[in-house]
Design an enzyme around this catalytic site. Sequence first.
Site, mmCIF file in Angstrom:
data_model
loop_
_atom_site.group_PDB
_atom_site.id
_atom_site.type_symbol
_atom_site.label_atom_id
_atom_site.label_comp_id
_atom_site.label_asym_id
_atom_site.label_seq_id
_atom_site.Cartn_x
_atom_site.Cartn_y
_atom_site.Cartn_z
ATOM 1 N N ASP A 1 0.846 -1.197 0.000
ATOM 2 C CA ASP A 1 0.000 0.000 0.000
ATOM 3 C C ASP A 1 0.880 1.245 0.000
ATOM 4 O O ASP A 1 1.799 1.369 0.817
ATOM 5 C CB ASP A 1 -0.902 -0.020 1.235
ATOM 6 C CG ASP A 1 -1.938 1.087 1.227
ATOM 7 O OD1 ASP A 1 -2.463 1.403 0.148
ATOM 8 O OD2 ASP A 1 -2.235 1.621 2.319
ATOM 9 N N HIS B 1 -9.276 5.213 -1.043
ATOM 10 C CA HIS B 1 -8.564 5.121 0.224
ATOM 11 C C HIS B 1 -9.274 6.011 1.242
ATOM 12 O O HIS B 1 -10.068 6.875 0.881
ATOM 13 C CB HIS B 1 -7.122 5.602 0.045
ATOM 14 C CG HIS B 1 -6.281 4.691 -0.793
ATOM 15 N ND1 HIS B 1 -4.991 4.362 -0.468
ATOM 16 C CD2 HIS B 1 -6.536 4.034 -1.945
ATOM 17 C CE1 HIS B 1 -4.485 3.550 -1.386
ATOM 18 N NE2 HIS B 1 -5.419 3.343 -2.299
#
Length: 289
Positions: free
Chosen positions: A82, A205
């Site tokens: 990530d 996100h």
Amino acid sequence: MTTNTAENYVARARAGGYAVGGFNMHNPETTQALIEASIRAESPVFLQVGRAIVPHMGLEAAYRMTRRELDGTGADAVIHLDHGTYDEVFEALRLGFDSIMFDGSHLQFEENLKATRYIVQVAHSFGVPVEAELGSIPDASDGIDWSAHYTNVDEAERFVAETGVDFLAISAGVMHGLTSGDPLPLDIERIQRIRDVTGVPLVLHGASGVPGSDISAAIAAGVHKLNADTDLRHAFRRGIEETWARGDRQLEDAMSVGKSMMIEATIAKMREYGCAGASTAAVLTEARV
């Protein structure tokens, strides 16, 4: 060919009209919590090695910890990098990550496009899908100038066409963390337009604190991977704090309660995103009934 892949998770989510959760680990206990939630909810999950754990223990140690906790559990999970830097992407490929996110959102558009295109070429040669980010996700604040962060629709069209990314993380009103005020409604029209011009599954996100109605609308508009960390991390912390509030306790006791609370919070996210019951095993079992 295995169905336990990041691409397959998102393809199934797209076909089924739901989103798969991407959640970050911080230590063995939080990793165990995410894996246990995946098993209990019968849900696929992205186990994300992110920006908090990498400075804490290093990319390789974080990957090996996650792999050690995951192997043999039967959970429907992939290990995902990530917000990876340029160098971390190539280290992740060497280590054996299942999918990667290259975050070039801090770069000028042309630089981001060029770097992402090369990373996609290399990652695809390893059979690894790539998530990239266009626009930027601000840290939580009550005074964000969203015009400086939103993903540009025309740029998104060109970016996807010229890089070949598998998933695109966009900015449409989400932030990292939580504010004290009411969250800004997501720009659902922008999400729809980006979906229509790019043709790839979209990622949001910073889904912690976003109202359920906005989550549902974002999924309907083309978002099929949702990342959340703050809500789950706060659940783990709450378990520790409530344990210690009762007097001196062993750290292991406090972390055990924290893990239990994080499991429940993660299962709640999976249900909200619609991915609970969507694991490969669950789908195959239902198909045989």
